[in-house]
Design a protein around this motif. Structure first.
Motif, mmCIF file in Angstrom:
data_model
loop_
_atom_site.group_PDB
_atom_site.id
_atom_site.type_symbol
_atom_site.label_atom_id
_atom_site.label_comp_id
_atom_site.label_asym_id
_atom_site.label_seq_id
_atom_site.Cartn_x
_atom_site.Cartn_y
_atom_site.Cartn_z
ATOM 1 N N ILE A 327 14.574 -2.627 15.559
ATOM 2 C CA ILE A 327 14.418 -1.718 14.437
ATOM 3 C C ILE A 327 12.701 -0.915 14.509
ATOM 4 O O ILE A 327 12.260 -2.830 13.946
ATOM 5 C CB ILE A 327 15.013 -1.007 13.418
ATOM 6 N N ASP A 328 12.095 -0.281 14.395
ATOM 7 C CA ASP A 328 10.792 -0.528 13.712
ATOM 8 C C ASP A 328 10.416 0.592 12.772
ATOM 9 O O ASP A 328 11.265 1.195 12.225
ATOM 10 C CB ASP A 328 9.190 -0.359 15.765
ATOM 11 N N MET A 329 8.979 0.512 12.097
ATOM 12 C CA MET A 329 8.560 1.632 11.315
ATOM 13 C C MET A 329 7.964 2.534 11.893
ATOM 14 O O MET A 329 6.411 2.663 11.021
ATOM 15 C CB MET A 329 8.474 0.175 10.229
ATOM 16 N N LYS A 330 7.776 3.168 13.772
ATOM 17 C CA LYS A 330 6.933 4.215 13.764
ATOM 18 C C LYS A 330 7.806 5.044 14.151
ATOM 19 O O LYS A 330 7.132 6.077 14.348
ATOM 20 C CB LYS A 330 6.588 2.630 15.258
ATOM 21 N N LEU A 351 -3.118 1.100 12.060
ATOM 22 C CA LEU A 351 -3.869 0.187 12.520
ATOM 23 C C LEU A 351 -3.878 -0.451 10.883
ATOM 24 O O LEU A 351 -4.572 -1.441 10.652
ATOM 25 C CB LEU A 351 -5.606 0.903 11.532
ATOM 26 N N GLY A 352 -3.105 0.214 10.193
ATOM 27 C CA GLY A 352 -2.393 0.263 8.480
ATOM 28 C C GLY A 352 -1.568 -1.572 8.788
ATOM 29 O O GLY A 352 -2.029 -2.308 8.012
ATOM 30 N N ILE A 353 -0.566 -1.316 9.982
ATOM 31 C CA ILE A 353 -0.324 -2.892 10.141
ATOM 32 C C ILE A 353 -1.121 -3.528 10.319
ATOM 33 O O ILE A 353 -0.650 -4.881 9.837
ATOM 34 C CB ILE A 353 1.173 -2.045 11.357
ATOM 35 N N GLN A 354 -2.142 -3.109 11.548
ATOM 36 C CA GLN A 354 -2.784 -4.182 11.983
ATOM 37 C C GLN A 354 -3.644 -4.581 10.897
ATOM 38 O O GLN A 354 -3.367 -6.008 10.083
ATOM 39 C CB GLN A 354 -3.972 -3.340 12.789
ATOM 40 N N THR A 355 -4.248 -4.108 9.754
ATOM 41 C CA THR A 355 -5.033 -4.462 8.369
ATOM 42 C C THR A 355 -3.948 -5.264 8.203
ATOM 43 O O THR A 355 -4.338 -6.122 6.760
ATOM 44 C CB THR A 355 -5.568 -3.315 7.340
ATOM 45 N N VAL A 356 -2.582 -4.907 7.675
ATOM 46 C CA VAL A 356 -1.760 -5.517 6.558
ATOM 47 C C VAL A 356 -1.344 -6.967 7.455
ATOM 48 O O VAL A 356 -1.426 -8.347 6.491
ATOM 49 C CB VAL A 356 -0.807 -4.915 5.848
#
Ligand code: HEM
Length: 406
Positions: A327-330, A351-356
């Motif tokens: 399961i991914d969140m994309k 970007l959001g995922i990477q930033t978090v």
């Protein structure tokens, strides 16, 4: 005594209205047969004028989830004058955002969003159509794409909007920040207005930074309450990074456990628990129910992340649940949709995922964390709003890794 003529007149006066009534009833039945009344999804009774507004409460994702337990995963509400459906299961979310994505990908025109978005000149609140497509392409390709990531450049380098807006432009290329990129595109393409530029910047600051900071705070909160998970995440990041000064973007691919922690945080605390409202443009049917055009669509991503049928012990924070799961969140797996799905999916998702991930990894790498003396438990209350934060900010003592308390 009445004469026979008067009696006939009386009888006629009696019979004519009855015949008229029967005729009208037949006409109505015929009309209904030709265009039957829509079969709307079930939902709670509504009050005059306000409809079901009084049932939304302070934290609508909680109230709507409760209501869905009674009325089902596809619910019909009246929000003031606006008809709305509320989606509370991954199956119905798939129906809406995949099968009927095109019919349901408009945004409602709301007073609040018009104010926030410079008259809907942005990407998030603009109606579906050519202009939205154009603005979104600019975001994906020019601002947050891999080609020229001026969003990350701006995050690192800072930058003040108003100073930039009417400055002449010199730079173009790797070092260009968001404002420069937008001003250059305005000149080159002639499509962007100043309002579009301000709207896009507003989206980036509100939709981008607020959501990411909420996620980092929720992740730290959950890790503080689950010390085993905290230890695993810290051990991983410290083993992988070794003696480097800080975690960098290129290190993230090696931090598997940290990625599960972020997914699990987004499952339990999606920063935008009801996503961003959509509006239908055409009629369609789901499970035999009619969904008319101009119906608001509210998707309860928070509730869907807690569905019994998709998640074992859904209330538990357990990053390991993703160990053997694809399961991914994309936007492919409708059990986990913190970034939405379909045409309107968040363009800043990667970007959001990477930033978090990057912020969290650095917090875990550089410091050990403990609650301040005297505090025992962490309050998990939430603030009302489109983005849900912790009500009382997380307050922790940071101890430099291998060093002294900060
Ligand atoms: C943790 C971080 C983030 C979360 C959880 C998040 C969540 C969301 C959600 C739920 C939507 C609505 C999707 C839908 O309607 O199906 C959305 C839309 C949007 N997000 Fe994000 N977002 C995040 C980060 C970002 C970043 C970093 C940016 C930009 C720099 C961004 C820009 C946008 C924009 C422009 C839209 C509107 C897209 C459209 O309507 O076409 N978001 N986001």
């Amino acid at each position: 005594m009445d004469s026979p003529i008067t009696l006939q007149v009386y009888l006629l006066l009696l019979i004519i209205p009855v015949l008229l009534l029967l005729f009208l009833k037949k006409q109505r039945k015929e009309a209904e047969k030709q265009s039957p009344k829509p079969k709307l999804p079930p939902g709670p009774r509504k009050l005059p004028l306000i409809g079901n507004l009084h049932q939304l409460g302070n934290l609508p994702h909680h109230s709507l989830w409760q209501l869905s337990q009674k009325y089902g995963p596809l619910m019909y509400l009246q929000l003031g004058q606006a008809p709305a459906i509320v989606v509370s299961s991954s199956e119905i979310a798939r129906e809406v955002m995949r099968t009927h994505d095109l019919a349901s990908c408009n945004r409602p025109s709301l007073f609040s969003s018009t104010k926030l978005s410079y008259g809907c000149s942005d990407v998030a609140f603009i109606s579906y159509g050519d202009q939205w497509r154009e603005l979104r392409k600019i975001c994906m390709v020019e601002l947050f794409g891999t080609k020229n990531n001026s969003y990350l450049h701006s995050l690192r380098g800072g930058g003040v909007i108003n100073d930039h807006l009417h400055q002449s432009m010199h730079s173009h290329g790797q070092d260009e920040d968001i404002v420069h990129t937008l001003l250059r595109l305005k000149k080159e393409t002639g499509h962007l207005t100043d309002e579009n530029i301000k709207g896009i910047l507003m989206n980036i600051f509100v939709a981008g930074s607020d959501t990411s900071s909420a996620s980092v705070e929720w992740a730290m909160t959950e890790l503080m309450r689950n010390q085993q998970a905290m230890k695993k995440a810290q051990d991983e990041v410290r083993n992988v990074i070794g003696r480097k000064e800080k975690v960098e973007e290129s290190d993230l691919q090696h931090l598997q456990y940290l990625k599960w922690v972020v997914k699990e945080t987004m499952r339990l605390h999606p920063p935008a628990p009801l996503l961003v409202d959509r509006e239908t443009m055409q009629h369609f049917k789901i499970n035999g129910y009619d969904i008319p055009p101009k119906t608001r669509v509210i998707i309860n991503a928070w509730g869907i992340g807690r569905e019994d049928s998709s998640w074992e012990n859904p209330q538990e924070f357990n990053p390991e649940r993703f160990m053997d799961s694809s399961i991914d969140m994309k936007g492919h797996d409708f059990q986990l949709i913190p970034f939405g799905a379909g045409r309107r999916i968040c363009p800043g998702m990667n970007l959001g995922i990477q930033t978090v991930e990057l912020a969290l990894a650095n917090l875990l790498y550089s410091f050990d964390w403990r609650l301040p003396d005297g505090s025992q438990d962490i309050n998990m209350d939430e603030t009302p709003g489109v983005t849900v934060h912790k009500k009382s900010p997380l307050c922790l003592v940071a101890i430099k890794y291998g060093g002294i308390e900060a």
